[in-house]
Scaffold this active site. Structure first.
Site, PDB file in Angstrom:
ATOM      1  N   ASP A 124       0.847  -1.186   0.000  1.00  0.00           N
ATOM      2  CA  ASP A 124       0.000   0.000   0.000  1.00  0.00           C
ATOM      3  C   ASP A 124       0.887   1.242   0.000  1.00  0.00           C
ATOM      4  OD1 ASP A 124       1.005   0.116   2.568  1.00  0.00           O
ATOM      5  OD2 ASP A 124      -0.857  -0.503   3.513  1.00  0.00           O
ATOM      6  N   SER A 125       0.287   2.407  -0.082  1.00  0.00           N
ATOM      7  CA  SER A 125       1.064   3.638  -0.239  1.00  0.00           C
ATOM      8  C   SER A 125       1.591   4.190   1.076  1.00  0.00           C
ATOM      9  CB  SER A 125       0.199   4.706  -0.904  1.00  0.00           C
ATOM     10  OG  SER A 125      -0.837   5.120  -0.025  1.00  0.00           O
ATOM     11  N   GLY A 127      -0.458   5.772   3.068  1.00  0.00           N
ATOM     12  CA  GLY A 127      -1.380   6.855   3.405  1.00  0.00           C
ATOM     13  C   GLY A 127      -2.311   6.526   4.550  1.00  0.00           C
ATOM     14  N   GLN A 220     -11.248   7.603  -3.844  1.00  0.00           N
ATOM     15  CA  GLN A 220     -11.707   8.023  -2.534  1.00  0.00           C
ATOM     16  C   GLN A 220     -13.045   8.759  -2.661  1.00  0.00           C
ATOM     17  OE1 GLN A 220     -10.701   7.344   0.442  1.00  0.00           O
ATOM     18  NE2 GLN A 220      -8.647   6.488   0.151  1.00  0.00           N
ATOM     19  N   GLY A 247     -10.876   3.893   1.472  1.00  0.00           N
ATOM     20  CA  GLY A 247     -11.677   4.691   2.382  1.00  0.00           C
ATOM     21  C   GLY A 247     -12.934   4.033   2.895  1.00  0.00           C
ATOM     22  N   ASP A 297      -8.003  -7.577   0.616  1.00  0.00           N
ATOM     23  CA  ASP A 297      -7.045  -7.883   1.680  1.00  0.00           C
ATOM     24  C   ASP A 297      -7.683  -7.529   3.007  1.00  0.00           C
ATOM     25  OD1 ASP A 297      -5.530  -5.364   3.170  1.00  0.00           O
ATOM     26  OD2 ASP A 297      -6.445  -4.789   1.272  1.00  0.00           O
ATOM     27  N   CYS A 335     -12.771 -29.179   6.831  1.00  0.00           N
ATOM     28  CA  CYS A 335     -11.727 -28.237   6.443  1.00  0.00           C
ATOM     29  C   CYS A 335     -10.430 -29.017   6.228  1.00  0.00           C
ATOM     30  CB  CYS A 335     -11.521 -27.172   7.521  1.00  0.00           C
ATOM     31  SG  CYS A 335     -10.153 -26.043   7.160  1.00  0.00           S
ATOM     32  N   CYS A 337      -7.310 -27.713   6.134  1.00  0.00           N
ATOM     33  CA  CYS A 337      -6.109 -26.996   6.539  1.00  0.00           C
ATOM     34  C   CYS A 337      -5.253 -27.840   7.484  1.00  0.00           C
ATOM     35  CB  CYS A 337      -6.461 -25.668   7.209  1.00  0.00           C
ATOM     36  SG  CYS A 337      -6.980 -25.792   8.934  1.00  0.00           S
ATOM     37  N   CYS A 340      -6.738 -28.252  11.082  1.00  0.00           N
ATOM     38  CA  CYS A 340      -7.887 -29.148  11.204  1.00  0.00           C
ATOM     39  C   CYS A 340      -7.520 -30.599  10.922  1.00  0.00           C
ATOM     40  CB  CYS A 340      -9.007 -28.690  10.278  1.00  0.00           C
ATOM     41  SG  CYS A 340      -9.804 -27.156  10.826  1.00  0.00           S
ATOM     42  N   HIS A 366      -5.780 -21.774   9.860  1.00  0.00           N
ATOM     43  CA  HIS A 366      -7.159 -22.161   9.563  1.00  0.00           C
ATOM     44  C   HIS A 366      -7.936 -20.992   8.967  1.00  0.00           C
ATOM     45  CE1 HIS A 366     -11.246 -23.642   9.855  1.00  0.00           C
ATOM     46  NE2 HIS A 366     -11.541 -22.482  10.430  1.00  0.00           N
TER      47      HIS A 366
END
Length: 407
Positions: A124-125, A127, A220, A247, A297, A335, A337, A340, A366
């Site tokens: 990311d920037s 900011g 934004q 934002g 994200d 699951c 993973c 699990c 998980h």
């Protein structure tokens, strides 16, 4: 000439990627990002699947990116992250700028070397962190003067310096510098921030020096749809290879968020990837995919994992609760993973209660896998034509079982 090899493509470039040997990549990057292809679309919504080309390989979208704030996804090795089917991870420009510093990261070979991660990375920037973590001293049209949240040292960060730092860090996807605003935000301040973000986006584009990094613009405007429209129009005219919606997820609530995303996503080019920053909870992701968003994200899978909060299809599981003292079942049935497959709820509760690091690691694994399984289901449904009806039911289900934003 110092050289950098793109591992999955065998492309040789100089330090700042002025020479690219494969014509298709040369054409893509020099034309600002002809690197995204829509593969399939949902008939009843804006949802789509696609492929995004980066210097460290393809990304199949929709995609969820685990967050490695300080150059590490907390408590997890790259191998463990890979096993969750994560294709790309995010690192934080603000934190990497403060420690260890962009120059040191560059000297060590960039973020990929530092993190021992040979797949794509997004930064990311800085900011958002400047505005949320720092003691602000002054905001001007040239940038932000602020004090570090670590030691109070003064810094100035603006579009030119943010891009220079991100060029040094060497991520595959980097973000234009923007002004983030809180929610709620006075109308005049919001307008000023939008206008400033448009100017900073243009300056970010002009400052960008590496052809092997895709620079995304950030729309934004809070929940003001007119401001979102104006910001999107300004950014699209600059021809970024991808666009983010920033934002949001700052307290506006699910309904306002999705209304804003529905409006904004349709303003962005269909042949460019769309990234909803900092989102989010399962119903947010599903609704945003329906609106045409490709990338997500969020820190919640790992942050909650470190606090014994597990995501499951049946709702949240809080593993410190005494009900799990003798529970021999996994966190979630069906699951696949590592946690699990190998550990019971009782064992994981024990690890948390005695302060063993393994507890947070297992629940983080998980949770990331839960999100990647969700993304896989979304892709499958888009491809087979059943996404829209499934999506509405899933959002309702998650909200009823407690997997909403405001838990």
């Amino acid at each position: 000439m110092e050289q950098n090899r793109w591992p999955s493509r065998g492309i040789i470039t100089d330090r700042y990627s002025n020479t690219i040997t494969l014509k298709q990549f040369l054409k893509g990057f020099t034309e600002l990002g002809k690197v995204f292809e829509v593969k399939s679309k949902d008939e009843f919504s804006h949802a789509r699947t696609g492929v995004l080309e980066t210097a460290h390989g393809e990304i199949e979208t929709p995609v969820f990116m685990p967050v490695g704030t300080r150059g590490s996804v907390k408590g997890l090795t790259p191998e463990q992250i890979t096993e969750t089917d994560s294709q790309i991870i995010l690192a934080n420009t603000y934190h990497m700028m403060l420690r260890p510093g962009a120059d040191i990261v560059e000297e060590l070979g960039g973020l990929h070397k530092l993190m021992a991660w040979d797949k794509p990375i997004l930064t990311d920037s800085g900011g958002y962190q400047v505005f949320s973590l720092s003691t602000l001293n002054k905001i001007t049209d040239s940038g932000v003067e602020f004090a570090s949240h670590i030691d109070g040292k003064k810094y100035i960060l603006g579009p030119e310096s943010s891009i220079e730092i991100q060029n040094k860090l060497g991520a595959d996807i980097i973000m234009a510098f923007d002004e983030c605003t809180p929610f709620p935000c006075p109308e005049e301040r919001l307008k000023t921030a939008v206008n400033r973000s448009i100017r900073w986006a243009e300056q970010s584009l002009k400052s960008h020096k590496r052809d092997d990094q895709l620079l995304f613009g950030i729309v934004q405007g809070g929940i003001d749809l007119a401001l979102r429209s104006g910001c999107a129009e300004g950014l699209v005219s600059m021809g970024f290879p991808g666009y983010a919606i920033g934002g949001l997820s700052v307290g506006e609530g699910h309904k306002n968020m999705i209304e804003t995303v529905n409006h904004t996503a349709t303003l962005l080019p269909e042949d460019k990837p769309r990234y909803l920053m900092g989102v989010g909870m399962p119903p947010d992701i599903i609704a945003a995919v329906k609106a045409g968003v490709d990338m997500f994200d969020c820190v919640l899978p790992t942050r909650n994992g470190r606090n014994a909060f597990a995501f499951t299809q049946s709702g949240a599981v809080r593993l410190r609760n005494s009900i799990h003292t003798k529970d021999s079942s996994p966190i979630e049935n069906n699951c696949d993973c590592y946690a699990c497959r190998n550990f019971s709820r009782a064992a994981i509760r024990h690890f948390f209660n005695v302060g063993e690091m393994l507890g947070p690691t297992l629940v983080s694994i998980h949770n990331i896998r839960f999100f990647q399984r969700l993304i896989a289901s979304i892709k499958e449904r888009i491809k087979d034509g059943s996404f829209s009806s499934w999506a509405d039911k899933q959002v309702e289900k998650y909200q009823k079982c407690g997997l909403c934003r405001d838990f």
